[in-house]
Every structure is written in C-alpha cells, then in structure tokens.
Design a protein around this motif. Structure first.
Motif, mmCIF file in Angstrom:
data_model
loop_
_atom_site.group_PDB
_atom_site.id
_atom_site.type_symbol
_atom_site.label_atom_id
_atom_site.label_comp_id
_atom_site.label_asym_id
_atom_site.label_seq_id
_atom_site.Cartn_x
_atom_site.Cartn_y
_atom_site.Cartn_z
ATOM 1 N N ARG A 67 0.799 -1.228 0.000
ATOM 2 C CA ARG A 67 0.000 0.000 0.000
ATOM 3 C C ARG A 67 0.834 1.282 0.000
ATOM 4 N NH1 ARG A 67 -5.103 -1.785 0.886
ATOM 5 N NH2 ARG A 67 -5.300 -3.780 1.947
ATOM 6 N N ARG A 68 2.103 1.186 0.399
ATOM 7 C CA ARG A 68 2.962 2.374 0.456
ATOM 8 C C ARG A 68 4.184 2.186 -0.424
ATOM 9 N NH1 ARG A 68 1.163 1.152 4.975
ATOM 10 N NH2 ARG A 68 3.043 0.181 5.789
ATOM 11 N N VAL A 69 4.553 3.257 -1.084
ATOM 12 C CA VAL A 69 5.682 3.248 -2.005
ATOM 13 C C VAL A 69 6.701 4.268 -1.504
ATOM 14 C CG1 VAL A 69 6.392 3.666 -4.394
ATOM 15 C CG2 VAL A 69 4.119 2.697 -3.912
ATOM 16 N N CYS A 84 7.630 20.656 -4.517
ATOM 17 C CA CYS A 84 6.213 20.393 -4.803
ATOM 18 C C CYS A 84 5.624 19.389 -3.814
ATOM 19 C CB CYS A 84 6.043 19.883 -6.231
ATOM 20 S SG CYS A 84 6.417 21.101 -7.497
ATOM 21 N N VAL A 85 6.379 18.347 -3.514
ATOM 22 C CA VAL A 85 5.904 17.336 -2.559
ATOM 23 C C VAL A 85 5.677 17.977 -1.199
ATOM 24 C CG1 VAL A 85 6.654 15.303 -1.247
ATOM 25 C CG2 VAL A 85 6.837 15.328 -3.744
ATOM 26 N N ARG A 86 6.605 18.820 -0.766
ATOM 27 C CA ARG A 86 6.431 19.513 0.518
ATOM 28 C C ARG A 86 5.198 20.417 0.484
ATOM 29 N NH1 ARG A 86 12.032 20.628 -0.279
ATOM 30 N NH2 ARG A 86 13.314 19.211 0.922
ATOM 31 N N ASP A 87 4.938 21.011 -0.675
ATOM 32 C CA ASP A 87 3.842 21.965 -0.813
ATOM 33 C C ASP A 87 2.467 21.302 -0.824
ATOM 34 O OD1 ASP A 87 2.707 24.609 -1.332
ATOM 35 O OD2 ASP A 87 2.368 23.872 -3.380
ATOM 36 N N ASN A 88 2.314 20.199 -1.609
ATOM 37 C CA ASN A 88 0.952 19.671 -1.766
ATOM 38 C C ASN A 88 0.821 18.153 -1.639
ATOM 39 O OD1 ASN A 88 1.721 18.569 -4.298
ATOM 40 N ND2 ASN A 88 1.162 20.448 -5.349
ATOM 41 N N GLY A 89 1.913 17.420 -1.557
ATOM 42 C CA GLY A 89 1.852 15.975 -1.356
ATOM 43 C C GLY A 89 1.455 15.156 -2.575
ATOM 44 N N LEU A 90 1.256 15.782 -3.723
ATOM 45 C CA LEU A 90 0.863 15.046 -4.928
ATOM 46 C C LEU A 90 2.102 14.500 -5.636
ATOM 47 C CD1 LEU A 90 -1.801 17.530 -6.348
ATOM 48 C CD2 LEU A 90 -2.182 15.471 -4.959
ATOM 49 N N ILE A 91 2.014 13.252 -6.110
ATOM 50 C CA ILE A 91 3.152 12.619 -6.764
ATOM 51 C C ILE A 91 2.649 11.611 -7.787
ATOM 52 C CG2 ILE A 91 3.372 10.749 -5.074
ATOM 53 C CD1 ILE A 91 6.455 11.143 -5.298
ATOM 54 N N LEU A 106 2.173 4.941 -10.919
ATOM 55 C CA LEU A 106 1.535 4.978 -9.605
ATOM 56 C C LEU A 106 1.354 6.428 -9.189
ATOM 57 C CD1 LEU A 106 3.717 2.285 -7.793
ATOM 58 C CD2 LEU A 106 1.622 1.935 -9.128
ATOM 59 N N LYS A 107 0.264 6.706 -8.482
ATOM 60 C CA LYS A 107 0.011 8.064 -8.011
ATOM 61 C C LYS A 107 -0.332 8.060 -6.529
ATOM 62 C CE LYS A 107 -1.591 9.984 -12.385
ATOM 63 N NZ LYS A 107 -2.639 10.776 -13.031
ATOM 64 N N GLY A 108 0.033 9.156 -5.879
ATOM 65 C CA GLY A 108 -0.286 9.332 -4.468
ATOM 66 C C GLY A 108 -0.675 10.759 -4.179
ATOM 67 N N ARG A 109 -1.363 10.943 -3.060
ATOM 68 C CA ARG A 109 -1.838 12.279 -2.666
ATOM 69 C C ARG A 109 -1.282 12.731 -1.315
ATOM 70 N NH1 ARG A 109 -6.543 9.443 -4.262
ATOM 71 N NH2 ARG A 109 -7.093 9.993 -6.383
ATOM 72 N N ASP A 110 -0.467 11.869 -0.698
ATOM 73 C CA ASP A 110 0.040 12.178 0.646
ATOM 74 C C ASP A 110 1.560 12.038 0.723
ATOM 75 O OD1 ASP A 110 0.316 9.443 0.445
ATOM 76 O OD2 ASP A 110 -0.650 8.992 2.364
ATOM 77 N N ALA A 111 2.251 12.311 -0.380
ATOM 78 C CA ALA A 111 3.705 12.138 -0.423
ATOM 79 C C ALA A 111 4.385 13.047 0.587
ATOM 80 C CB ALA A 111 4.228 12.420 -1.828
ATOM 81 N N ARG A 112 5.452 12.505 1.187
ATOM 82 C CA ARG A 112 6.240 13.301 2.132
ATOM 83 C C ARG A 112 7.653 12.741 2.171
ATOM 84 N NH1 ARG A 112 3.939 9.353 4.882
ATOM 85 N NH2 ARG A 112 4.692 8.613 6.863
ATOM 86 N N LEU A 113 8.584 13.600 2.544
ATOM 87 C CA LEU A 113 9.969 13.171 2.692
ATOM 88 C C LEU A 113 10.101 12.409 3.999
ATOM 89 C CD1 LEU A 113 10.152 15.407 0.538
ATOM 90 C CD2 LEU A 113 12.404 15.883 1.434
ATOM 91 N N VAL A 114 10.832 11.298 3.957
ATOM 92 C CA VAL A 114 11.046 10.461 5.138
ATOM 93 C C VAL A 114 12.516 10.080 5.209
ATOM 94 C CG1 VAL A 114 8.683 9.549 5.155
ATOM 95 C CG2 VAL A 114 10.472 8.330 3.880
ATOM 96 N N PRO A 115 12.989 9.731 6.387
ATOM 97 C CA PRO A 115 14.395 9.284 6.505
ATOM 98 C C PRO A 115 14.588 7.951 5.782
ATOM 99 C CG PRO A 115 13.409 9.699 8.673
ATOM 100 C CD PRO A 115 12.315 9.789 7.671
ATOM 101 N N LEU A 116 15.797 7.727 5.317
ATOM 102 C CA LEU A 116 16.122 6.439 4.719
ATOM 103 C C LEU A 116 16.142 5.380 5.819
ATOM 104 C CD1 LEU A 116 17.029 8.346 2.401
ATOM 105 C CD2 LEU A 116 18.813 6.697 1.943
ATOM 106 N N ASP A 117 15.704 4.181 5.481
ATOM 107 C CA ASP A 117 15.740 3.058 6.407
ATOM 108 C C ASP A 117 17.091 2.361 6.303
ATOM 109 O OD1 ASP A 117 13.127 3.543 7.137
ATOM 110 O OD2 ASP A 117 12.280 1.835 6.044
ATOM 111 N N ALA A 158 14.426 10.123 0.483
ATOM 112 C CA ALA A 158 13.302 9.215 0.266
ATOM 113 C C ALA A 158 11.989 9.987 0.284
ATOM 114 C CB ALA A 158 13.288 8.139 1.347
ATOM 115 N N ILE A 159 11.106 9.609 -0.634
ATOM 116 C CA ILE A 159 9.744 10.150 -0.678
ATOM 117 C C ILE A 159 8.804 8.961 -0.526
ATOM 118 C CG2 ILE A 159 8.024 11.411 -2.014
ATOM 119 C CD1 ILE A 159 10.360 12.506 -3.747
ATOM 120 N N ARG A 160 7.923 9.024 0.461
ATOM 121 C CA ARG A 160 6.962 7.943 0.697
ATOM 122 C C ARG A 160 5.552 8.448 0.425
ATOM 123 N NH1 ARG A 160 8.088 5.608 5.947
ATOM 124 N NH2 ARG A 160 9.664 4.527 4.732
#
Length: 183
Positions: A67-69, A84-91, A106-117, A158-160
C-alpha cells in the motif's frame, strides 16, 4: 406503515457498525517485484498552477502490505520535485523497463519526505546494477548508468506515499487503463 423505510419494530437496531475490510491493494507481488527491479523511474510532481516537474528515481521500496511506495531521488537533481511534494503531497511515479517498454504508473496524494531506512543504501546499489543489466541488453554500458545515477549516497532522499491510483502505461491499446491486481 412506518415513516422509516426498512424499519421493523421486531428487528433490533445494531449500534456497532459492520466491520469494513480494507480495500484490496492496487498492486500485487508481481507488480511490486517489477517496480523494485531494474526499471527506469521518473518521479513527477506539480507546483503552483499545476506546472509539472520531473526527476529520475534511483530505487524504490514497496511496503509489505503493498500500500505504500518509497522512491529514492537525488536531493540536488530533484529539488523542484521535493518542493512540490512539501507543498501539496501530490506525486506520480512511472516505472518503465527499457528493454520491453513495459510501464506502470503509480500516483499518491500524501507524499512526504522520510528518513532512509537501514538497508536502503544497499537497495539503491542493487537497483543501479539491475537497471544497468537491463540497459546492457539494448546496448548501453554500465558507465552510462553511473553517469545518469552516479550521485553520492549522502545526497539521496526518500519520498513515501500511499498508493492512491495505479495504471498500465505500456504503449498499446491498454495504456491508461487502471492496473489490475492478479492476486
């Protein structure tokens, strides 16, 4: 006759809402394997006025529940996409195998920057090797891939996002159709 359709005085009214099972994932394990393999990754976003921007991805991780990319990009090369991701989360992310042109979007509406695992650096190296191997089948050298994706690991971010839409984009009559999970 009652003013409430479906009401019957002898049938108790349930106060507990029925259990709702989560919707099926939009992709299956075979799609996830393809997306995480040696494919070309184009990561798109849009800014004010819906002006598009694009960056090249350098690896991808799909969550166990499909469910998450998480896509990996160069902080420097992808700066407009990150804004753009920081601004609106669209990807939107397109995954295309150069040797076959098979493509999934694939498309998402809640994209955000996350730390690398832990382990992401190794995943990115494996991705580059697999991408170089696919390109080698059509005449490209590994050095060309390194030139394209050879930024330092310290520059990778990373962008999730949660998978909201999935499409077939392979050229042909099914391009643009919703992706069908085979599971």
């Amino acid at each position: 006759m009652s003013r409430f359709p479906g009401y019957h005085p002898d049938i108790p009214i349930s106060r507990t809402p029925p259990a709702v099972s989560p919707p099926q994932p939009l992709i299956d394990a075979q799609h996830a394997a393809f997306i995480q393999g040696g494919v070309s990754m184009s990561i798109g976003a849009c800014g004010p006025g819906r002006h598009p921007t694009l960056a090249r991805g350098t690896g991808c991780r799909i969550s166990a529940d499909l469910r998450r990319v998480t896509v990996f990009v160069s902080m420097q090369q992808a700066a407009p996409v990150l804004d753009c991701v920081r601004d609106n989360g669209l990807i939107a992310a397109a995954f295309s195998q150069p040797s076959t042109h098979r493509t999934i979007q694939l498309k998402g509406r809640d994209a955000r920057l996350v730390p690398l695992d832990e382990g992401d650096a190794a995943l990115i190296i494996r991705y580059r090797q697999a991408f170089a191997a696919d390109l080698a089948t059509i005449g490209f050298r590994a050095e060309q891939v390194e030139t394209l994706l050879g930024f330092p690991a310290s520059e990778v971010v990373a962008i999730r996002f949660t998978l909201a839409e999935a499409y077939v984009q392979t050229p042909g009559p099914q391009a643009g159709e919703r992706l069908q999970s085979r599971s």
